[in-house]
Every structure is written in structure tokens, then in C-alpha cells.
Scaffold this active site. Structure first.
Site, PDB file in Angstrom:
ATOM      1  CG  ASP A 105      44.421 -39.794  32.851  1.00 30.25           C
ATOM      2  OD1 ASP A 105      44.407 -41.166  32.237  1.00 30.25           O
ATOM      3  OD2 ASP A 105      43.403 -40.354  34.452  1.00 30.25           O
ATOM      4  CE  LYS A 156      38.381 -48.955  37.581  1.00 31.04           C
ATOM      5  NZ  LYS A 156      37.783 -48.770  36.651  1.00 31.04           N
ATOM      6  CG  ASP A 214      46.000 -43.932  35.848  1.00 34.10           C
ATOM      7  OD1 ASP A 214      45.773 -43.071  35.891  1.00 34.10           O
ATOM      8  OD2 ASP A 214      45.020 -45.036  35.795  1.00 34.10           O
TER       9      ASP A 214
END
Ligand code: GTP
Length: 326
Positions: A105, A156, A214
Site C-alpha cells: 500500500d 512507532k 502510505d
């Protein structure tokens, strides 16, 4: 050379569209997302391995029906989602030399041939594409030394913890020996569990310019539509599919699928899938409209995703909603 495309996610953030279509097959510029990714591979890649799970039959059907010039495509089933690392381990039997791993993606301007040349110029076991963002909170962050070697990796981080704005842009090049670090049949994250182990082994980051999106969320999906229209339709900044009829002018950054009928309406920054009918007087902005939707007169949509086959009645108004059958 082989490229593994990670395409087994549920795509929950793109619901309701992903209830009926797996994310890799959602259209941008009237072509499935996955096709844009495959078209960006360097010529040297002659085998593409789709690490798939969710709605795998639809992926198989797609690749059975299209002609992918000169490339072998294997759609490989993962009995259950194994995470990004486990998914690559699951297709190990197809891999015999240096290989790419790519998220299905990502839409970007990366030059994969140049990336591969960069990789071959270093003493690498692995490389990641690198992109600069303002807020790295939702991403894997890393730091490069002056030779582009990765010296730290953080998955993250919270905004205040992030030690750099360079993020993992989702294109990896790996040596087969990296597969030895991944236990078989287990759910393993490449980013959290495998990459930190590569730091001392020849792990590099490759920077590139241009754009990077993204497409995991509706807003970023629309951003990818915008970037690709800028690139492929620089004059009109919109695209109308075959056999579609549009009365009047479309606004900027609109893709209309095939077999659509659109009466005089204000539409901008939106993606309209195939077989949609839009009556006059509508105002549609920042929205994605699923397959075979009927939009009656004077409907207003802003920031909406409309599920396939919905009927929006005359005068309905929706702002930032996911519109689907209860
Ligand atoms: P969300 O549910 O909205 O988070 O989307 P997603 O399931 O696609 O997850 P995410 O966007 O984080 O995934 C990035 C890429 O990895 C996508 O191309 C996914 O298809 C793929 N992916 C994520 N998890 C797996 C997995 O367990 N197995 C495989 N084969 N691919 C995966």
C-alpha cells in the site's frame, strides 16, 4: 530477482471499502493499488510473490485475468496473518538470492533501480527505504550515520521519544540469511523483532526525493490519487474512465471509474469507482465512492467513504462519515 509484496492485511482503516475488496485491489487512477506497486519494480525483478491472506481468492482471480508482462506472479496463502516477518518466512521456498520486500500500500516516487544500485554498492545484508516526515509517531524511525548505515532503530515512538524524523518507507532489500533469524510459523514483526538484530550486520538506509504516501487511510488514499494525477494527468488533473459520461467540468484531483454517469455537479479531490451514477446539483469533496453507488440530486458529501451499491437519497448531507448499510 524476486520481490515479495506484503498483501495479507485486513485493511481495517479502509473499511467499508475493504469489506468487499482487499486493499491491494482498491483502484487509484482506475488501476488496482497493487498494480502501481508492481509497475514500479525494476526490470530485473522477474518473479513477484504476493504474501496474501485476506480475500486471497480475489487477488488470485485478478492475477489470472491480467497479463503481467514478463513476470511470474505467485499468490501464496498464509494460513493466518503472520505479521510482516512471518509472512516473508512463509514464502521462503520462493527466495534464492537478494530479494525485495514491499508493502502493498505504498505509492511513492522511489527509483527502485537506483535503490538496488545503492544496495549493491554497500556491504549489505539488508536495506530500508528512508523518508523524512514531520511527525514520525506512527512509523518506524531510524538514524543513519554519514555512510547511510543504520545505527539506531525505534518502532512507532511517541513524538517526544523519537530521535529522528527519518522513517521506514516500506521497501526492503534483504539477503536470504535474514530469513534464518525468523522462526517459522510464528507471528513475527519484521520491524520490531528482526530489524533491531541487523544493526551490526550491514544494515543501510536509502533516501529518496519526490513523494511518498502510505495508502492505509482514506485521507492518504486521496493524497496518493492527487500525486498520481499530478504525475500522469498534469494538464487536466483528473481522469475519466472508459464509457463514462460527465456533464460539465470536474474539479481538480478527481478520478472517475468506468461506466459512470455524472450530471452537472461540483466534484473535487475524490475517487469514484466504476458504475457510479451521480445526479445533478451534488457537491462532493474529499470523498471515495464505492462501486455502483447511486447518488441522487443535491446530495452533499465531504470527507466521506461510501460503501459499494449504496443509494444516497435526494438532498442527503454527510460530513466525515463512513456511509454503509447498518
Ligand atoms: P489496517 O488493518 O488498516 O491497519 O491495514 P493492514 O491490515 O493492511 O495493515 P498495515 O497497513 O499495517 O500493513 C502494511 C502492509 O503489510 C499491507 O500491505 C498489508 O497488506 C501487509 N500486512 C500486514 N500484516 C500482514 C500479515 O500478517 N501478513 C501479510 N502477508 N501481510 C500483512
Amino acid at each position: 530477482m524476486q520481490a515479495v509484496i506484503l498483501s495479507g492485511g485486513f485493511g481495517t482503516r479502509m473499511r467499508p471499502l475493504t469489506h468487499t475488496t482487499p486493499k491491494p485491489l482498491l483502484p487509484i487512477l482506475n488501476k488496482p493499488l497493487i498494480q502501481h506497486v508492481i509497475d514500479g519494480l525494476p526490470e530485473v525483478v522477474d518473479q513477484v510473490i504476493m504474501a496474501a491472506n485476506y480475500k486471497i481468492d480475489m487477488l488470485r482471480e485478478y492475477f489470472d485475468e491480467i497479463e503481467v508482462s514478463g513476470r511470474e506472479i505467485h499468490v501464496v496463502d498464509e494460513p493466518e496473518p503472520l505479521g510482516t516477518g512471518g509472512a516473508v518466512k512463509n514464502v521462503e521456498e520462493y527466495l534464492d538470492d537478494t530479494f525485495f520486500v514491499i508493502n502493498a500500500d505504498i505509492i511513492s516516487s522511489i527509483d527502485m533501480k537506483d535503490y538496488l544500485d545503492f544496495y549493491n554498492s554497500k556491504d549489505c545484508v539488508a536495506a530500508i527505504s528512508a523518508w523524512e516526515v514531520k511527525n514520525p509517531e506512527e512509523f518506524g524511525v531510524f538514524e543513519l550515520d554519514e555512510n547511510d548505515r543504520i545505527i539506531r532503530f525505534q518502532e512507532k515512538p511517541k513524538a517526544w521519544e523519537a530521535f529522528s524524523n527519518t522513517i521506514n518507507a516500506g521497501h526492503y532489500i534483504l539477503e536470504p540469511e535474514v530469513l534464518d533469524l525468523i522462526p517459522p510459523g510464528q507471528k513475527i514483526s519484521m520491524e520490531r523483532e528482526i530489524f533491531p538484530q541487523l544493526i551490526d550486520k550491514g544494515f543501510f538506509g536509502y533516501n529518496f526525493d519526490g513523494y511518498w504516501v502510505d495508502c492505509g487511510r482514506p485521507r492518504s488514499f486521496l493524497k496518493a490519487n492527487k500525486e498520481l494525477l499530478r504525475k500522469h494527468q498534469p494538464e487536466t488533473k483528473n481522469l475519466i474512465g472508459e464509457r463514462s459520461v460527465v456533464d460539465g467540468e470536474l474539479g481538480e484531483y478527481v478520478t472517475v471509474g468506468v461506466d459512470c454517469t455524472i450530471e452537472k455537479s461540483n466534484i473535487s479531490n475524490s475517487i469514484i469507482f466504476d458504475g457510479v451514477e451521480i445526479d445533478e446539483g451534488c457537491s462532493i469533496y474529499g470523498s471515495i465512492i464505492g462501486y455502483d453507488v447511486i447518488v441522487e440530486k443535491n446530495v452533499e458529501l465531504e470527507g466521506c467513504i461510501v460503501s459499494d451499491e449504496m443509494i444516497l437519497n435526494e438532498g442527503e448531507k454527510h460530513v466525515r462519515e463512513k456511509i454503509m448499510e447498518e
